[in-house]
Design a protein around this motif. Sequence first.
Motif, mmCIF file in Angstrom:
data_model
loop_
_atom_site.group_PDB
_atom_site.id
_atom_site.type_symbol
_atom_site.label_atom_id
_atom_site.label_comp_id
_atom_site.label_asym_id
_atom_site.label_seq_id
_atom_site.Cartn_x
_atom_site.Cartn_y
_atom_site.Cartn_z
ATOM 1 N N ILE A 1 14.724 13.627 -25.202
ATOM 2 C CA ILE A 1 13.837 12.500 -24.915
ATOM 3 C C ILE A 1 12.440 12.820 -25.451
ATOM 4 N N TYR A 2 11.677 11.760 -25.700
ATOM 5 C CA TYR A 2 10.235 11.949 -25.876
ATOM 6 C C TYR A 2 9.724 12.290 -24.481
ATOM 7 N N GLU A 3 9.141 13.458 -24.349
ATOM 8 C CA GLU A 3 8.916 13.985 -23.008
ATOM 9 C C GLU A 3 7.829 13.238 -22.237
ATOM 10 N N ASP A 4 7.827 13.494 -20.939
ATOM 11 C CA ASP A 4 6.849 12.911 -20.031
ATOM 12 C C ASP A 4 5.431 13.328 -20.418
ATOM 13 N N ASP A 5 4.462 12.501 -20.075
ATOM 14 C CA ASP A 5 3.064 12.822 -20.371
ATOM 15 C C ASP A 5 2.676 14.206 -19.860
ATOM 16 N N GLU A 6 3.273 14.623 -18.754
ATOM 17 C CA GLU A 6 2.924 15.911 -18.157
ATOM 18 C C GLU A 6 3.273 17.077 -19.077
ATOM 19 N N PHE A 7 4.332 16.924 -19.863
ATOM 20 C CA PHE A 7 4.707 17.977 -20.816
ATOM 21 C C PHE A 7 3.579 18.194 -21.822
ATOM 22 N N TYR A 8 3.116 17.107 -22.431
ATOM 23 C CA TYR A 8 2.086 17.226 -23.475
ATOM 24 C C TYR A 8 0.751 17.651 -22.871
ATOM 25 N N LYS A 9 0.479 17.200 -21.659
ATOM 26 C CA LYS A 9 -0.730 17.633 -20.954
ATOM 27 C C LYS A 9 -0.703 19.150 -20.756
ATOM 28 N N ALA A 10 0.447 19.673 -20.330
ATOM 29 C CA ALA A 10 0.578 21.116 -20.125
ATOM 30 C C ALA A 10 0.425 21.879 -21.437
ATOM 31 N N CYS A 11 0.982 21.345 -22.526
ATOM 32 C CA CYS A 11 0.830 21.997 -23.830
ATOM 33 C C CYS A 11 -0.626 21.974 -24.280
ATOM 34 N N ASP A 12 -1.301 20.837 -24.086
ATOM 35 C CA ASP A 12 -2.727 20.750 -24.417
ATOM 36 C C ASP A 12 -3.514 21.832 -23.679
ATOM 37 N N GLU A 13 -3.236 21.976 -22.394
ATOM 38 C CA GLU A 13 -4.015 22.880 -21.550
ATOM 39 C C GLU A 13 -3.727 24.351 -21.837
ATOM 40 N N ASN A 14 -2.534 24.639 -22.322
ATOM 41 C CA ASN A 14 -2.123 26.031 -22.516
ATOM 42 C C ASN A 14 -2.151 26.486 -23.967
ATOM 43 N N GLY A 15 -2.625 25.626 -24.867
ATOM 44 C CA GLY A 15 -2.734 26.029 -26.262
ATOM 45 C C GLY A 15 -1.401 26.137 -26.974
ATOM 46 N N ILE A 16 -0.437 25.312 -26.569
ATOM 47 C CA ILE A 16 0.888 25.331 -27.178
ATOM 48 C C ILE A 16 1.023 24.141 -28.126
ATOM 49 N N LEU A 17 1.187 24.413 -29.415
ATOM 50 C CA LEU A 17 1.404 23.353 -30.387
ATOM 51 C C LEU A 17 2.802 22.753 -30.202
ATOM 52 N N VAL A 18 2.950 21.490 -30.583
ATOM 53 C CA VAL A 18 4.224 20.789 -30.429
ATOM 54 C C VAL A 18 4.737 20.311 -31.787
ATOM 55 N N TRP A 19 5.940 20.727 -32.106
ATOM 56 C CA TRP A 19 6.715 20.164 -33.218
ATOM 57 C C TRP A 19 7.557 19.073 -32.599
ATOM 58 N N GLN A 20 7.265 17.823 -32.902
ATOM 59 C CA GLN A 20 7.899 16.676 -32.244
ATOM 60 C C GLN A 20 8.959 16.042 -33.135
ATOM 61 N N ASP A 21 10.222 16.284 -32.791
ATOM 62 C CA ASP A 21 11.299 15.546 -33.452
ATOM 63 C C ASP A 21 11.329 14.115 -32.934
ATOM 64 N N PHE A 22 11.689 13.168 -33.796
ATOM 65 C CA PHE A 22 12.126 11.868 -33.303
ATOM 66 C C PHE A 22 13.561 12.025 -32.804
ATOM 67 N N MET A 23 13.983 11.096 -31.935
ATOM 68 C CA MET A 23 15.205 11.331 -31.166
ATOM 69 C C MET A 23 16.481 10.928 -31.915
ATOM 70 N N PHE A 24 16.807 11.778 -32.900
ATOM 71 C CA PHE A 24 18.030 11.641 -33.678
ATOM 72 C C PHE A 24 18.570 13.045 -33.905
ATOM 73 N N ALA A 25 19.901 13.223 -33.707
ATOM 74 C CA ALA A 25 20.423 14.584 -33.824
ATOM 75 C C ALA A 25 21.891 14.607 -34.224
ATOM 76 N N GLY A 26 22.197 15.418 -35.239
ATOM 77 C CA GLY A 26 23.538 15.846 -35.565
ATOM 78 C C GLY A 26 24.595 14.772 -35.707
ATOM 79 N N SER A 27 24.284 13.679 -36.376
ATOM 80 C CA SER A 27 25.274 12.633 -36.590
ATOM 81 C C SER A 27 24.838 11.788 -37.777
ATOM 82 N N PHE A 28 25.578 10.724 -38.064
ATOM 83 C CA PHE A 28 25.132 9.699 -39.004
ATOM 84 C C PHE A 28 24.629 8.527 -38.174
ATOM 85 N N TYR A 29 23.610 7.819 -38.687
ATOM 86 C CA TYR A 29 23.038 6.698 -37.939
ATOM 87 C C TYR A 29 23.058 5.430 -38.786
#
Length: 823
Positions: free
Chosen positions: A371-399
Amino acid sequence: MNKTIFFAFLFIQNVIFAQSSERDLSSENWQFKNSKDNKWLPARVPGTVHQDLMNNKIIQDPFKDENEKKVQWIENEDWDYQTSFTISSKEVKNENVNLIFNGLDTFSEIYLNGKLLKKTDNMFRIWEIPVKQNLKVGDNLLQIKFKSAVNTGKEFAKKVPFTMPESPRSFVRKAQYQFGWDWGPRLVTAGIWKNIKLEFWNNAKFDNIKVEQKNLSTKRADLNIHTSILADREGKYTIVINDKPNQVQLKKGQNQIDIPFTIQNPKLWQPNGWGEAYLYDMKLSLQKDSKALSYKSLKLGLRTVELVQQKDEKGKSFYFKVNGNPLYIKGTNWIPADSFSPRITKEKYQKLIKDSKDANMNMIRIWGGGIYEDDEFYKACDENGILVWQDFMFAGSFYPADETFLNNVKEEVKDQVNRLQNHPSIALWCGNNEIDEAIVNWGYQKQFKYSKNDSIQVWKDYKKLFHDVIPNTLKENLTTDKNIYWPSSPSIGWGHKESLTEGDSHYWGVWWGEQPFEIYNEKVGRFMSEYGFQGMPTLETAKSMFSGTPDLNLQNTTIKAHEKHGRGWEIINEYMKRDYQTPTDFIKYNYVSQLLQARGMQIAIEAHRRSRPYNMGTLYWQLNDCWPVVSWSSIDYLGNWKAFHYQAKRSFEPLLISVSETTESYDIYCINDLLEDLQIDSKMELVDFDGKVLWGAGATSKLLANSAEKHLEIKKENFSKFDLSKTVLKIVVGSNSLKSEKLFFFKKPKDLKLPQPTITIKKLSPTEIEISTDVLAKDVYLIGDTHFSDNFFDLLPNTSRKINLTKPLEKIEVMSLWNTLKN
């Protein structure tokens, strides 16, 4: 009135007004039922149908025993939700009322007082509906009827002239992992998975705020605040940014207002390991005639991030430059922290991100099957200096790429990019997980007997979705080009030579290919975005798999059911035989399986870091779990650190010592991730397991910032007269500010001639202990209902280690690798 006091008073008024203009409907008395039934049952919002069925004792917890198999019927049913809420005469006098759904899972019809308002078809979209004309003073009935995503997806699949892999999940815009993965159960949910609110507004309101960072220097940050404002009445308005008012003229309808904003002598947001992740508070208020109409606030981090890809003699580089400096990426991959995502608490998000920071990480990749994570996830990354590589929500199939699907995805991308782009942690937007590779490498076309035209169509659809619609929508909605788009991870599959010379690489020769751990020393790419090995969860989490008294037995069907990889146990056992003696006792097997996982990942991470600057990033698979399971995670479902996470913390230290064995020597590397040079003193000793020093050497040298260098070379002939199955090479490297120690063993764990240690635990305080031993204690394992600041560590005689506990324990059990030997 003092200007500061006046603004503080005005700000408080704005907050009160903004809060009173919204009403959360999630806390109303919700009910649900199977659409076939007549009886309504109590429900919780946000939530999922599985949670509601559990709460009403209709199903047992699918995380327990083998209950997952017993709840598969749920995905084929339709489910209805409803609530009644009261509207006052005062509320209905507002000029505009919007009903906002932040997440509906997935195919639904929304009715208000019997009238169909909207049909939804995407779990990841925000649905905003004007409802003033549909509301009445008094009781109002809100109903949401959910259709089975599985059945709906099957209907979509029938319209495609060839078989799509992973059908029907690839046809539905919902979390793909719910359909089952090799680490997760099949629990295809439905329901109101995010909150619902009523928004009352008059005159005008903020729709969206985007902050563009135009120029950044040590002296000033020049920003452009892009405000999207919906006005019901034209006229003069005021936008206050912090304490600075700006007069604007709004027309009726949608308005795009850009306001320059400057910060003098800015503090930079730094990634973990380089300094403080500094955040500025930005408060925006929309006013008319001194009356607050709308309010937004955000945390702003000032930094630059760019992805550097330059051709060189070996291929093409792939690295991130942050605030002008190359950053070696150390981190992990993230999956949803629960199969039922509404019950992931803010505290769980914060703890998992803090655990990542504490393990010296600076990036997390959000995998595209979740999932595109909850706002709290990104808030925690902002506060802790953790960069985010954000995939769009598609995985291992044909679409698919029909017009309806593409338009749906376009709106999804708009919603999520507008929600997330102001977070300083966002470093990369990536189109998908392993779909390029699935098309090229996985043999689906042969398996499903595709014609040439079928294969051409799949590739055309792929290009349209991931090289056209998503990047173009991203570009239209981003305020800056510093957020980068990458079409697919990996860019080239692991069976191809180019996968190790350019782009990012998912290397699965270990585990899937069953190659030895040592192959990691050879298979090093420019940026390793996936690799991994499984290990068991902690004993506490293994016990949580049972509803009754746990039967901790490797042959127990519950234990077996909580391993979702088809050959998982077989692969673990094969690797364990290579490196360890295999215990039959469950507790010892659990312990050794964790050591095995940690050993493999240590070899991989150190090989990557030694190869800098050829390699500039290592993201292991995976940080966390969505249920109690045997998996690739370093932290299990209950939040306990496995042996791997303790090892990751050591392997990601800013100053790392790593030993590489060649045919003639042991090469000692020093890796410095800091931004300053270090003057280091190094001391090396060959020590036997009783603590006797057999050989020694030392050196002093300069270690450059942001570098990996071969520091020393020890010829093997120096150790030819010693029994290396009874010795360890101790290396200590230190500067005035930093110290690092490494114990390097010459033999695999199963080939070490370990003595029986007597391990002593001394209590220093209720939450601090000191560990010591009379002879080498290999892989000391502290067992107790607390978090130990260090665990699964090697300890030499005549040394000790202080360990902090998160809570006091009356009794601490301890074992070491010696306890697993077949004597």
